[in-house]
Motif scaffolding. Structure first.
Motif, PDB file in Angstrom:
ATOM      1  N   ASP A  45       0.958  -1.349  -0.387  1.00 30.74           N
ATOM      2  CA  ASP A  45       0.128   0.077  -0.045  1.00 30.74           C
ATOM      3  C   ASP A  45       1.023   0.971  -0.099  1.00 30.74           C
ATOM      4  N   TYR A  46       0.911   2.762  -0.339  1.00 29.43           N
ATOM      5  CA  TYR A  46       1.832   3.587  -0.185  1.00 29.43           C
ATOM      6  C   TYR A  46       1.870   3.917   1.264  1.00 29.43           C
ATOM      7  N   PRO A  74      -1.513  -9.185  -4.196  1.00 25.12           N
ATOM      8  CA  PRO A  74      -0.307  -7.547  -3.265  1.00 25.12           C
ATOM      9  C   PRO A  74       0.632  -7.871  -2.801  1.00 25.12           C
ATOM     10  N   TYR A 138      -2.622  -2.722  -5.214  1.00 22.20           N
ATOM     11  CA  TYR A 138      -2.978  -1.276  -4.570  1.00 22.20           C
ATOM     12  C   TYR A 138      -2.643  -0.130  -5.499  1.00 22.20           C
ATOM     13  N   PRO A 145      -4.865   7.212  -0.854  1.00 18.34           N
ATOM     14  CA  PRO A 145      -4.301   7.703   0.892  1.00 18.34           C
ATOM     15  C   PRO A 145      -4.728   8.816   1.479  1.00 18.34           C
TER      16      PRO A 145
END
Ligand SMILES: [Zn+2]
Length: 153
Positions: A45-46, A74, A138, A145
């Motif tokens: 994720d970020y 992922p 992501y 985000p």
């Protein structure tokens, strides 16, 4: 591997579409990972990364600008074409990295070598099209985000 240091080489042929390596584990916040270990992680994720077990295959997989594997979901490394016995397993780190300032000198030696490995957002539209949805999950998301807004605002 030469100047690249250690890498992962297959001792058996691998058919296109086969899952080669999986990165599993509890995602960690980027700043909780020691700086010298961040290059061994896969971004999920970020601001979240999964660190492979030290010494595992995932730890040593090198980048190539002309890879034989791609990343899906992922952290699944999938053969993108048939891979011969003795070939080095590689994927394109830029299809995993969403960290804007990321920069790594590339030593992959491919004809199409970009020279410097940067985040996905620096890839040309031609290269992005080539990979299509074969990038980290992501990065497929449209929303940015909140954490990224905080980091870059
Ligand atoms: Zn390269």
């Amino acid at each position: 591997m030469g100047r690249k240091g250690l890498g992962v080489v297959t001792t058996e042929p691998i058919r296109s579409g086969t899952m080669v390596i999986g990165y599993y584990g509890r995602p960690k916040w980027i700043w909780s990972i020691p700086e010298d270990q961040r290059n061994f992680c896969v971004q999920v994720d970020y601001d979240r990364y999964v660190m492979p077990r030290r010494g595992s295959f995932g730890w040593y997989v090198n980048h190539s600008c002309d890879p034989n594997c791609v990343i899906r979901g992922p952290g699944r490394i999938i053969a993108w074409r048939d891979i011969r016995r003795g070939e080095e397993i590689t994927f394109d780190y830029s299809t995993n990295v969403g960290w804007e300032p990321y920069e790594m000198k590339c030593l992959c030696g491919a004809k199409s070598c970009r020279g410097v490995v940067r985040s996905y957002f620096h890839l040309s539209s031609t290269i992005r099209q080539k990979y299509g949805r074969n990038i980290s999950a992501y990065l497929l998301g449209r929303r940015t985000p909140h954490a990224v807004h905080l980091l870059y605002s």
